[in-house]
Design a protein around this motif. Structure first.
Motif, PDB file in Angstrom:
ATOM      1  N   LEU A  79       0.827  -1.198   0.000  1.00  0.00           N
ATOM      2  CA  LEU A  79       0.000   0.000   0.000  1.00  0.00           C
ATOM      3  C   LEU A  79       0.867   1.256   0.000  1.00  0.00           C
ATOM      4  O   LEU A  79       0.535   2.254  -0.658  1.00  0.00           O
ATOM      5  CB  LEU A  79      -0.936  -0.010   1.209  1.00  0.00           C
ATOM      6  CG  LEU A  79      -2.111   0.960   1.142  1.00  0.00           C
ATOM      7  CD1 LEU A  79      -2.992   0.680  -0.070  1.00  0.00           C
ATOM      8  CD2 LEU A  79      -2.935   0.909   2.414  1.00  0.00           C
ATOM      9  N   ARG A  80       1.976   1.215   0.725  1.00  0.00           N
ATOM     10  CA  ARG A  80       2.892   2.358   0.704  1.00  0.00           C
ATOM     11  C   ARG A  80       3.392   2.627  -0.705  1.00  0.00           C
ATOM     12  O   ARG A  80       3.459   3.777  -1.156  1.00  0.00           O
ATOM     13  CB  ARG A  80       4.075   2.093   1.634  1.00  0.00           C
ATOM     14  CG  ARG A  80       3.787   2.279   3.115  1.00  0.00           C
ATOM     15  CD  ARG A  80       4.971   1.858   3.939  1.00  0.00           C
ATOM     16  NE  ARG A  80       4.746   1.999   5.363  1.00  0.00           N
ATOM     17  CZ  ARG A  80       5.388   1.313   6.293  1.00  0.00           C
ATOM     18  NH1 ARG A  80       6.294   0.417   5.947  1.00  0.00           N
ATOM     19  NH2 ARG A  80       5.129   1.507   7.571  1.00  0.00           N
ATOM     20  N   GLU A  81       3.764   1.565  -1.410  1.00  0.00           N
ATOM     21  CA  GLU A  81       4.287   1.729  -2.760  1.00  0.00           C
ATOM     22  C   GLU A  81       3.212   2.276  -3.692  1.00  0.00           C
ATOM     23  O   GLU A  81       3.480   3.164  -4.517  1.00  0.00           O
ATOM     24  CB  GLU A  81       4.809   0.394  -3.294  1.00  0.00           C
ATOM     25  CG  GLU A  81       5.409   0.472  -4.691  1.00  0.00           C
ATOM     26  CD  GLU A  81       6.518   1.494  -4.798  1.00  0.00           C
ATOM     27  OE1 GLU A  81       6.642   2.105  -5.885  1.00  0.00           O
ATOM     28  OE2 GLU A  81       7.272   1.705  -3.815  1.00  0.00           O
ATOM     29  N   GLN A  82       1.992   1.757  -3.574  1.00  0.00           N
ATOM     30  CA  GLN A  82       0.903   2.264  -4.405  1.00  0.00           C
ATOM     31  C   GLN A  82       0.637   3.740  -4.104  1.00  0.00           C
ATOM     32  O   GLN A  82       0.378   4.534  -5.018  1.00  0.00           O
ATOM     33  CB  GLN A  82      -0.372   1.450  -4.172  1.00  0.00           C
ATOM     34  CG  GLN A  82      -0.276  -0.006  -4.596  1.00  0.00           C
ATOM     35  CD  GLN A  82       0.042  -0.167  -6.070  1.00  0.00           C
ATOM     36  OE1 GLN A  82      -0.631   0.394  -6.925  1.00  0.00           O
ATOM     37  NE2 GLN A  82       1.086  -0.921  -6.368  1.00  0.00           N
ATOM     38  N   ALA A  83       0.714   4.107  -2.829  1.00  0.00           N
ATOM     39  CA  ALA A  83       0.496   5.502  -2.451  1.00  0.00           C
ATOM     40  C   ALA A  83       1.597   6.396  -3.011  1.00  0.00           C
ATOM     41  O   ALA A  83       1.339   7.524  -3.434  1.00  0.00           O
ATOM     42  CB  ALA A  83       0.425   5.633  -0.935  1.00  0.00           C
ATOM     43  N   ARG A  84       2.827   5.891  -3.006  1.00  0.00           N
ATOM     44  CA  ARG A  84       3.930   6.677  -3.580  1.00  0.00           C
ATOM     45  C   ARG A  84       3.709   6.895  -5.067  1.00  0.00           C
ATOM     46  O   ARG A  84       3.993   7.979  -5.593  1.00  0.00           O
ATOM     47  CB  ARG A  84       5.266   5.961  -3.346  1.00  0.00           C
ATOM     48  CG  ARG A  84       5.733   5.970  -1.905  1.00  0.00           C
ATOM     49  CD  ARG A  84       7.153   5.445  -1.789  1.00  0.00           C
ATOM     50  NE  ARG A  84       7.560   5.324  -0.395  1.00  0.00           N
ATOM     51  CZ  ARG A  84       7.585   4.172   0.273  1.00  0.00           C
ATOM     52  NH1 ARG A  84       7.259   3.050  -0.342  1.00  0.00           N
ATOM     53  NH2 ARG A  84       7.942   4.136   1.536  1.00  0.00           N
ATOM     54  N   VAL A  85       3.209   5.886  -5.755  1.00  0.00           N
ATOM     55  CA  VAL A  85       2.941   6.023  -7.188  1.00  0.00           C
ATOM     56  C   VAL A  85       1.856   7.077  -7.415  1.00  0.00           C
ATOM     57  O   VAL A  85       1.995   7.946  -8.281  1.00  0.00           O
ATOM     58  CB  VAL A  85       2.519   4.670  -7.797  1.00  0.00           C
ATOM     59  CG1 VAL A  85       2.052   4.857  -9.237  1.00  0.00           C
ATOM     60  CG2 VAL A  85       3.674   3.680  -7.740  1.00  0.00           C
ATOM     61  N   VAL A  86       0.779   7.003  -6.630  1.00  0.00           N
ATOM     62  CA  VAL A  86      -0.294   7.989  -6.771  1.00  0.00           C
ATOM     63  C   VAL A  86       0.243   9.383  -6.480  1.00  0.00           C
ATOM     64  O   VAL A  86      -0.050  10.347  -7.199  1.00  0.00           O
ATOM     65  CB  VAL A  86      -1.473   7.647  -5.844  1.00  0.00           C
ATOM     66  CG1 VAL A  86      -2.493   8.788  -5.832  1.00  0.00           C
ATOM     67  CG2 VAL A  86      -2.140   6.356  -6.289  1.00  0.00           C
ATOM     68  N   ALA A  87       1.036   9.512  -5.408  1.00  0.00           N
ATOM     69  CA  ALA A  87       1.608  10.819  -5.070  1.00  0.00           C
ATOM     70  C   ALA A  87       2.477  11.336  -6.199  1.00  0.00           C
ATOM     71  O   ALA A  87       2.532  12.541  -6.471  1.00  0.00           O
ATOM     72  CB  ALA A  87       2.419  10.711  -3.782  1.00  0.00           C
ATOM     73  N   GLY A  88       3.166  10.441  -6.883  1.00  0.00           N
ATOM     74  CA  GLY A  88       4.020  10.847  -7.986  1.00  0.00           C
ATOM     75  C   GLY A  88       3.258  11.325  -9.196  1.00  0.00           C
ATOM     76  O   GLY A  88       3.830  11.936 -10.097  1.00  0.00           O
ATOM     77  N   LEU A  89       1.945  11.087  -9.229  1.00  0.00           N
ATOM     78  CA  LEU A  89       1.120  11.523 -10.347  1.00  0.00           C
ATOM     79  C   LEU A  89       0.523  12.907 -10.121  1.00  0.00           C
ATOM     80  O   LEU A  89      -0.124  13.451 -11.000  1.00  0.00           O
ATOM     81  CB  LEU A  89      -0.021  10.525 -10.582  1.00  0.00           C
ATOM     82  CG  LEU A  89       0.390   9.106 -10.945  1.00  0.00           C
ATOM     83  CD1 LEU A  89      -0.829   8.197 -10.948  1.00  0.00           C
ATOM     84  CD2 LEU A  89       1.086   9.063 -12.286  1.00  0.00           C
ATOM     85  N   THR A  90       0.716  13.446  -8.927  1.00  0.00           N
ATOM     86  CA  THR A  90       0.103  14.725  -8.591  1.00  0.00           C
ATOM     87  C   THR A  90       1.151  15.805  -8.472  1.00  0.00           C
ATOM     88  O   THR A  90       2.324  15.543  -8.207  1.00  0.00           O
ATOM     89  CB  THR A  90      -0.664  14.640  -7.252  1.00  0.00           C
ATOM     90  OG1 THR A  90       0.269  14.370  -6.198  1.00  0.00           O
ATOM     91  CG2 THR A  90      -1.710  13.551  -7.299  1.00  0.00           C
TER      92      THR A  90
END
Length: 334
Positions: A175-186
């Protein structure tokens, strides 16, 4: 793209300044609420593990009964570890921090509990469970339900999250990794965010969410679908476990569930608009879609069969499978 200009101290300061203190209660009432939540969080551990049929360690993730300021500070600590900003103050960074601070201030009045998986590992290696006492007291008063029953009910849901993440440590990192990916899209300085500011401040609010402001690419879509699927599973599983435990230990569980669902759906005016802008309608759909998925799977293969979803990233349901559980069951048989 990340937000390198983001100034997290500005986010914390803004949120703390804007967050209201919570309902006025006497010292004795406040102490009772804190004592109840600490005790019910402990009691919920065994009830959840037994009902979910998941062998999770006990007392490895701390339980923190927090006020709104403590919740804000905890989330700034966790989010800044996930998306580091800059120490120096810049106009862009301060503005971005103030924007996020405003969101956190609003959320600090809504969140009843949260299992924080983004906390820096040095602070809590297995995560931490936050129970926001002022919001729980305010909610139980507004709903007109038995305080002790409601506090245990909330603890059952949040304790299920603690069981999920402590029994399956890989899930925290996933979940941390998925959140980092989402954060990287913003990007807080991106045109979409500027458009949102103009819509809210000067042009009225259209039928828009923050998700609509992300770039429209295949990578963005697939990432959001993965995150939505796993969050639907986690929230739906917690609701189902809570409802399976509830009738055995909570006398007024039926009343609580009914009134709480009405509260989820009945937000008026500006509150409903803000919830939509922040994608909170998506969050509510996750509870319901995930719960339907879990109930379907349990009816077909039992709760032990459902627990296969937590074995690895490969066994997690896809978003299409959340909406069509038979597809996930068929994949698990293969």
């Amino acid at each position: 793209m990340t937000t390198p200009e983001l100034h997290w101290p500005a986010a914390a300061a803004t949120a703390i300044r804007l967050a209201p203190p919570g309902p006025r209660v006497g010292d004795d009432q406040a102490k009772r609420a804190i004592t109840d939540l600490q005790r019910f969080a402990r009691d919920a551990q065994g009830l959840v593990r037994e009902t979910a049929r998941i062998d999770a360690p006990t007392d490895t993730a701390p339980v923190i009964v927090a006020d709104r300021t403590m919740w804000v500070r905890a989330n700034v600590e966790s989010l800044s570890a996930l998306v580091p900003g800059r120490a120096e103050q810049t106009t862009t960074g301060m503005l971005a921090g103030a924007q996020i601070g405003g969101v956190l201030a609003w959320l600090s009045t809504k969140v009843l509990g949260q299992f924080d998986v983004f906390v820096p590992s040095s602070a809590a290696p297995d995560g931490r469970l936050l129970l926001v006492a002022p919001n729980i007291v305010q909610a139980e008063t507004q709903l007109g339900v038995d305080p002790k029953d409601f506090r245990l009910w909330v603890c059952l849901h949040e304790e299920t999250h603690r069981v999920q993440f402590t029994a399956f440590p890989w899930l925290r990192e996933h979940l941390r990794e998925q959140a980092r990916v989402v954060a990287g899209l913003t990007d807080m300085a991106a045109p979409g965010w500027q458009e949102l500011a103009r819509i809210v401040t000067g042009r009225g609010v259209r039928n828009l969410t923050l998700l609509d402001l992300l770039p429209d690419t295949v990578d963005v879509k697939s990432t959001l679908e993965r995150v939505t699927a796993v969050m639907s599973l986690l929230e739906g599983h917690a609701d189902v476990v809570m409802d399976r435990v509830g009738p055995r230990v909570i006398r007024s569980v039926g009343q609580i569930r009914s009134r709480f669902e009405t509260r989820r759906d009945g937000r008026p005016g500006l509150d409903r608009i803000v919830r939509r802008l922040l994608g909170m309608d998506v969050k509510l759909a996750q509870y319901r879609d995930g719960a339907k998925f879990c109930r379907h799977v349990i009816a077909a293969v039992g709760i032990e069969g459902l627990n296969r979803a937590f074995e690895s990233a490969e066994t997690l349901p896809l978003l299409a499978e959340i909406h069509d559980p038979a597809r996930w069951l068929k994949r698990m048989e293969a």
